[in-house]
Design a protein around this motif. Structure first.
Motif, PDB file in Angstrom:
ATOM      1  N   MET A   1    -121.201 -11.609  40.354  1.00 36.12           N
ATOM      2  CA  MET A   1    -120.224 -11.716  41.423  1.00 36.12           C
ATOM      3  C   MET A   1    -120.695 -10.687  42.492  1.00 36.12           C
ATOM      4  O   MET A   1    -120.410 -11.175  43.793  1.00 36.12           O
ATOM      5  N   PHE A   2    -121.236  -9.766  42.171  1.00 35.44           N
ATOM      6  CA  PHE A   2    -121.519  -8.761  43.234  1.00 35.44           C
ATOM      7  C   PHE A   2    -122.664  -9.451  44.221  1.00 35.44           C
ATOM      8  O   PHE A   2    -122.736  -9.212  45.184  1.00 35.44           O
ATOM      9  N   LEU A   3    -123.698 -10.114  43.236  1.00 33.28           N
ATOM     10  CA  LEU A   3    -124.722 -10.799  44.081  1.00 33.28           C
ATOM     11  C   LEU A   3    -124.317 -11.949  44.793  1.00 33.28           C
ATOM     12  O   LEU A   3    -124.837 -12.042  45.939  1.00 33.28           O
ATOM     13  N   GLY A   4    -123.262 -12.654  44.533  1.00 32.40           N
ATOM     14  CA  GLY A   4    -122.622 -13.503  45.298  1.00 32.40           C
ATOM     15  C   GLY A   4    -122.093 -13.169  46.582  1.00 32.40           C
ATOM     16  O   GLY A   4    -122.055 -13.666  47.583  1.00 32.40           O
ATOM     17  N   ARG A   5    -121.615 -11.858  46.652  1.00 39.71           N
ATOM     18  CA  ARG A   5    -120.946 -11.185  47.980  1.00 39.71           C
ATOM     19  C   ARG A   5    -122.328 -10.400  48.592  1.00 39.71           C
ATOM     20  O   ARG A   5    -122.042 -10.615  49.781  1.00 39.71           O
ATOM     21  N   VAL A   6    -123.173  -9.977  48.027  1.00 38.45           N
ATOM     22  CA  VAL A   6    -124.241  -9.197  48.433  1.00 38.45           C
ATOM     23  C   VAL A   6    -125.473  -9.582  48.061  1.00 38.45           C
ATOM     24  O   VAL A   6    -125.862  -8.811  47.122  1.00 38.45           O
ATOM     25  N   PRO A   7    -126.097 -10.607  48.603  1.00 35.71           N
ATOM     26  CA  PRO A   7    -127.452 -11.021  48.008  1.00 35.71           C
ATOM     27  C   PRO A   7    -128.353  -9.924  47.822  1.00 35.71           C
ATOM     28  O   PRO A   7    -129.131  -9.563  46.824  1.00 35.71           O
ATOM     29  N   LEU A   8    -128.757  -9.246  48.997  1.00 36.54           N
ATOM     30  CA  LEU A   8    -129.608  -8.064  49.046  1.00 36.54           C
ATOM     31  C   LEU A   8    -128.813  -6.991  48.882  1.00 36.54           C
ATOM     32  O   LEU A   8    -128.320  -6.190  49.873  1.00 36.54           O
ATOM     33  N   GLY A   9    -128.852  -6.358  47.821  1.00 36.37           N
ATOM     34  CA  GLY A   9    -128.280  -5.068  47.277  1.00 36.37           C
ATOM     35  C   GLY A   9    -127.076  -5.344  46.251  1.00 36.37           C
ATOM     36  O   GLY A   9    -126.358  -3.941  45.720  1.00 36.37           O
TER      37      GLY A   9
ATOM     38  N   PRO B   1    -120.102  -7.458  55.031  1.00 35.95           N
ATOM     39  CA  PRO B   1    -118.777  -7.692  55.770  1.00 35.95           C
ATOM     40  C   PRO B   1    -117.738  -7.245  55.043  1.00 35.95           C
ATOM     41  O   PRO B   1    -117.605  -7.380  53.813  1.00 35.95           O
ATOM     42  N   ALA B   2    -116.576  -6.641  55.705  1.00 33.81           N
ATOM     43  CA  ALA B   2    -115.660  -5.920  55.057  1.00 33.81           C
ATOM     44  C   ALA B   2    -114.564  -7.181  54.190  1.00 33.81           C
ATOM     45  O   ALA B   2    -114.120  -6.606  53.185  1.00 33.81           O
ATOM     46  N   ASP B   3    -114.702  -8.332  54.688  1.00 36.41           N
ATOM     47  CA  ASP B   3    -113.796  -9.357  53.912  1.00 36.41           C
ATOM     48  C   ASP B   3    -114.445  -9.733  52.616  1.00 36.41           C
ATOM     49  O   ASP B   3    -113.913 -10.429  51.676  1.00 36.41           O
ATOM     50  N   ARG B   4    -115.558  -9.256  52.225  1.00 33.51           N
ATOM     51  CA  ARG B   4    -116.397  -9.675  50.962  1.00 33.51           C
ATOM     52  C   ARG B   4    -115.848  -8.734  49.918  1.00 33.51           C
ATOM     53  O   ARG B   4    -115.841  -8.889  48.693  1.00 33.51           O
ATOM     54  N   PHE B   5    -115.079  -7.563  50.175  1.00 32.90           N
ATOM     55  CA  PHE B   5    -114.775  -6.843  49.199  1.00 32.90           C
ATOM     56  C   PHE B   5    -113.442  -6.221  49.535  1.00 32.90           C
ATOM     57  O   PHE B   5    -113.028  -4.942  49.649  1.00 32.90           O
ATOM     58  N   LEU B   6    -112.371  -7.077  49.932  1.00 28.54           N
ATOM     59  CA  LEU B   6    -110.818  -6.930  50.050  1.00 28.54           C
ATOM     60  C   LEU B   6    -110.349  -6.712  48.509  1.00 28.54           C
ATOM     61  O   LEU B   6    -109.308  -7.172  48.360  1.00 28.54           O
ATOM     62  N   MET B   7    -110.615  -5.673  48.013  1.00 27.36           N
ATOM     63  CA  MET B   7    -110.110  -5.340  46.713  1.00 27.36           C
ATOM     64  C   MET B   7    -109.860  -3.799  46.433  1.00 27.36           C
ATOM     65  O   MET B   7    -110.817  -2.936  47.137  1.00 27.36           O
ATOM     66  N   ASN B   8    -109.149  -3.381  45.325  1.00 30.95           N
ATOM     67  CA  ASN B   8    -109.292  -2.255  44.859  1.00 30.95           C
ATOM     68  C   ASN B   8    -110.382  -1.857  43.584  1.00 30.95           C
ATOM     69  O   ASN B   8    -110.727  -2.909  43.322  1.00 30.95           O
ATOM     70  N   GLY B   9    -110.102  -0.588  43.137  1.00 35.15           N
ATOM     71  CA  GLY B   9    -111.136  -0.348  42.099  1.00 35.15           C
ATOM     72  C   GLY B   9    -110.905  -1.150  40.796  1.00 35.15           C
ATOM     73  O   GLY B   9    -112.045  -1.692  39.842  1.00 35.15           O
ATOM     74  N   LYS B  10    -109.653  -1.591  40.514  1.00 27.16           N
ATOM     75  CA  LYS B  10    -109.336  -2.338  39.271  1.00 27.16           C
ATOM     76  C   LYS B  10    -110.014  -3.910  39.416  1.00 27.16           C
ATOM     77  O   LYS B  10    -110.452  -4.060  38.525  1.00 27.16           O
TER      78      LYS B  10
ATOM     79  N   SER C   1    -114.024   0.603  50.438  1.00 28.44           N
ATOM     80  CA  SER C   1    -114.498   0.503  51.645  1.00 28.44           C
ATOM     81  C   SER C   1    -115.531   1.647  52.208  1.00 28.44           C
ATOM     82  O   SER C   1    -116.531   1.405  52.423  1.00 28.44           O
ATOM     83  N   LEU C   2    -115.007   2.890  51.932  1.00 23.71           N
ATOM     84  CA  LEU C   2    -115.423   4.099  51.775  1.00 23.71           C
ATOM     85  C   LEU C   2    -116.930   3.967  51.008  1.00 23.71           C
ATOM     86  O   LEU C   2    -117.877   4.573  51.430  1.00 23.71           O
ATOM     87  N   TRP C   3    -116.881   3.745  49.587  1.00 20.44           N
ATOM     88  CA  TRP C   3    -117.853   3.448  48.954  1.00 20.44           C
ATOM     89  C   TRP C   3    -118.853   2.693  49.429  1.00 20.44           C
ATOM     90  O   TRP C   3    -120.086   2.810  49.185  1.00 20.44           O
ATOM     91  N   LEU C   4    -118.781   1.464  49.969  1.00 23.22           N
ATOM     92  CA  LEU C   4    -119.466   0.599  50.622  1.00 23.22           C
ATOM     93  C   LEU C   4    -120.118   1.235  51.483  1.00 23.22           C
ATOM     94  O   LEU C   4    -121.505   1.080  51.694  1.00 23.22           O
ATOM     95  N   HIS C   5    -119.292   1.857  52.462  1.00 22.57           N
ATOM     96  CA  HIS C   5    -119.935   2.570  53.619  1.00 22.57           C
ATOM     97  C   HIS C   5    -121.310   3.451  53.139  1.00 22.57           C
ATOM     98  O   HIS C   5    -122.325   3.531  53.903  1.00 22.57           O
ATOM     99  N   GLN C   6    -120.922   4.187  52.300  1.00 27.09           N
ATOM    100  CA  GLN C   6    -121.741   5.361  51.664  1.00 27.09           C
ATOM    101  C   GLN C   6    -123.007   4.554  51.035  1.00 27.09           C
ATOM    102  O   GLN C   6    -124.080   5.262  51.600  1.00 27.09           O
ATOM    103  N   MET C   7    -122.797   3.642  50.153  1.00 24.76           N
ATOM    104  CA  MET C   7    -123.865   2.896  49.963  1.00 24.76           C
ATOM    105  C   MET C   7    -124.858   2.556  50.608  1.00 24.76           C
ATOM    106  O   MET C   7    -126.133   2.442  50.660  1.00 24.76           O
ATOM    107  N   GLN C   8    -124.341   1.668  51.872  1.00 26.38           N
ATOM    108  CA  GLN C   8    -125.117   1.037  52.777  1.00 26.38           C
ATOM    109  C   GLN C   8    -125.957   2.267  53.516  1.00 26.38           C
ATOM    110  O   GLN C   8    -127.098   2.008  53.653  1.00 26.38           O
ATOM    111  N   ALA C   9    -125.122   3.293  53.988  1.00 26.64           N
ATOM    112  CA  ALA C   9    -126.059   4.504  54.438  1.00 26.64           C
ATOM    113  C   ALA C   9    -127.245   5.189  53.786  1.00 26.64           C
ATOM    114  O   ALA C   9    -128.245   5.341  54.047  1.00 26.64           O
ATOM    115  N   GLN C  10    -126.739   5.405  52.415  1.00 26.38           N
ATOM    116  CA  GLN C  10    -127.764   6.074  51.599  1.00 26.38           C
ATOM    117  C   GLN C  10    -128.675   5.346  51.330  1.00 26.38           C
ATOM    118  O   GLN C  10    -129.935   5.725  50.864  1.00 26.38           O
ATOM    119  N   HIS C  11    -128.562   3.787  51.022  1.00 24.27           N
ATOM    120  CA  HIS C  11    -129.801   3.217  50.526  1.00 24.27           C
ATOM    121  C   HIS C  11    -130.332   2.088  51.579  1.00 24.27           C
ATOM    122  O   HIS C  11    -131.119   1.280  51.023  1.00 24.27           O
TER     123      HIS C  11
END
Length: 125
Positions: free
Chosen positions: A97-105, A79-88, A63-73
């Motif tokens: 799979m990333f594009l399916g969750r976040v089409p732009l980015g 939406p938080a529910d698209r990445f309710l998972m750990n690093g593994k 979640s923190l990584w996603l927040h950082q990437m959103q702010a940085q780029h």
């Protein structure tokens, strides 16, 4: 203002700065800072090396990584529910799979995660 982290403490030590709860979430199992940047209460905490291996990230790290990437780029809100998972779980995701969750980015997120994973795997060998 970016405050450096001292080797003795994972948190900024000058002027009695008190870390926020989100700063605590950035610590990995070894007690090192995860390499993520969190802004809060007018304080920006800079990352220290070594960064945490993305394979060991918790849901909070993701979640923190996603927040950082959103702010940085300037990515649109993810939406938080698209990445309710750990690093593994992120390691198992393909670019589609990333594009399916976040089409732009999604491609940018995938590439950034793969670069972090590659650095972590390279440093272990």
């Amino acid at each position: 203002m970016i405050l450096p982290l001292t080797p003795a403490s994972p948190f900024p030590s000058n002027r009695g700065a008190v870390p926020s709860m989100s700063s605590w979430l950035q610590l990995g199992p070894s007690g090192h800072h995860s390499g993520l940047v969190v802004e809060g209460r007018g304080l920006q905490v800079a990352a220290a090396q070594p960064t945490v291996d993305p394979r060991s990230w918790s849901r909070e790290h993701v979640s923190l990584w996603l927040h950082q990437m959103q702010a940085q780029h300037g990515l649109p809100h993810v939406p938080a529910d698209r990445f309710l998972m750990n690093g593994k779980a992120l390691c198992l995701m393909t670019v589609d799979m990333f594009l399916g969750r976040v089409p732009l980015g999604g491609k940018l997120l995938y590439k950034d995660f793969q670069l972090r994973l590659g650095r972590a795997m390279h440093s272990c060998s």
